[in-house]
Design a protein around this motif. Sequence first.
Motif, PDB file in Angstrom:
ATOM      1  N   ASP A  22      -0.259   2.409  -6.572  1.00  0.00           N
ATOM      2  CA  ASP A  22      -1.148   2.542  -6.829  1.00  0.00           C
ATOM      3  C   ASP A  22      -2.695   1.589  -6.107  1.00  0.00           C
ATOM      4  OD1 ASP A  22      -0.465   3.755  -9.189  1.00  0.00           O
ATOM      5  OD2 ASP A  22      -0.333   1.830 -10.167  1.00  0.00           O
ATOM      6  N   LYS A  23      -1.611   0.422  -5.861  1.00  0.00           N
ATOM      7  CA  LYS A  23      -2.899  -0.274  -4.663  1.00  0.00           C
ATOM      8  C   LYS A  23      -3.703   0.028  -3.097  1.00  0.00           C
ATOM      9  CE  LYS A  23      -2.635  -4.422  -1.664  1.00  0.00           C
ATOM     10  NZ  LYS A  23      -2.053  -5.444  -1.313  1.00  0.00           N
ATOM     11  N   GLY A  24      -2.572   1.493  -2.893  1.00  0.00           N
ATOM     12  CA  GLY A  24      -2.679   2.628  -1.867  1.00  0.00           C
ATOM     13  C   GLY A  24      -3.187   3.343  -2.681  1.00  0.00           C
ATOM     14  N   LEU A  63       0.527  -1.495   0.162  1.00  0.00           N
ATOM     15  CA  LEU A  63       0.017   0.134   0.473  1.00  0.00           C
ATOM     16  C   LEU A  63       1.175   1.433   0.164  1.00  0.00           C
ATOM     17  CD1 LEU A  63      -2.224  -1.708   2.729  1.00  0.00           C
ATOM     18  CD2 LEU A  63      -3.484  -0.783   0.359  1.00  0.00           C
ATOM     19  N   LEU A  64       1.826   0.845   0.943  1.00  0.00           N
ATOM     20  CA  LEU A  64       2.534   2.510   0.514  1.00  0.00           C
ATOM     21  C   LEU A  64       4.091   1.333   0.034  1.00  0.00           C
ATOM     22  CD1 LEU A  64       2.704   3.939   4.245  1.00  0.00           C
ATOM     23  CD2 LEU A  64       1.295   4.695   2.068  1.00  0.00           C
ATOM     24  N   GLU A  65       5.113   2.268  -1.053  1.00  0.00           N
ATOM     25  CA  GLU A  65       6.563   2.153   0.018  1.00  0.00           C
ATOM     26  C   GLU A  65       7.797   2.792   0.107  1.00  0.00           C
ATOM     27  OE1 GLU A  65       6.973   1.891  -5.114  1.00  0.00           O
ATOM     28  OE2 GLU A  65       6.526   4.453  -5.006  1.00  0.00           O
ATOM     29  N   LYS A  66       9.009   2.856   0.450  1.00  0.00           N
ATOM     30  CA  LYS A  66       9.254   3.924   0.930  1.00  0.00           C
ATOM     31  C   LYS A  66      10.297   4.225  -0.529  1.00  0.00           C
ATOM     32  CE  LYS A  66      11.646   2.340   4.210  1.00  0.00           C
ATOM     33  NZ  LYS A  66      12.625   1.202   5.205  1.00  0.00           N
ATOM     34  N   ARG A  67      11.125   5.344  -0.583  1.00  0.00           N
ATOM     35  CA  ARG A  67      11.746   6.402  -1.003  1.00  0.00           C
ATOM     36  C   ARG A  67      12.588   7.506  -0.778  1.00  0.00           C
ATOM     37  NH1 ARG A  67       7.483   9.299  -4.931  1.00  0.00           N
ATOM     38  NH2 ARG A  67       5.804   7.684  -5.353  1.00  0.00           N
TER      39      ARG A  67
END
Length: 152
Positions: free
Chosen positions: A84-86, A65-69
């Motif tokens: 996108d899922k988030g 649901l989240l991604e780390k950047r």
Amino acid sequence: MRRTRLTDVPCPIARGLDEVGEWWSLLILRDAMRGLTRFDEFQRSIGLATNMLTRRLQALVEAGLLEKRPYQERPLRHGYHLTDKGRDFLPVLVAMADWGSRWLLPGGAFRLVDRETGLPVEPVLIDRTTGEAVRPERLRPEFTIPAKDETE
């Protein structure tokens, strides 16, 4: 004490709850929808202890649901961005906000407003195929069971 996992339950609501069922996760997703990305922003908004916030953010990353950047190299710091899922979770949050506003904060204490027009938003769930409003009396759950591989 470990909680029961619902990943094998053949119900989309149960599986969805397995990924985002803790209220802290919902509040993190709410804030991410509002544009917050940094650990300290989430902590300030929600008031959650750092160890709990770290676990919830990690779980939301693992759930996709989240991604780390990374946003800073020294010291290395990461922002948390919706996938996108988030982003597809927005209608769930909007429905919860509308329901909560209607039943738990009566009297106009909260409302959703369109940023461009400034007009109040009255959410309604629409069927993508027919364009009709979804009504409980017209719904029937149906589970499709995948066909077994004939080689088994």
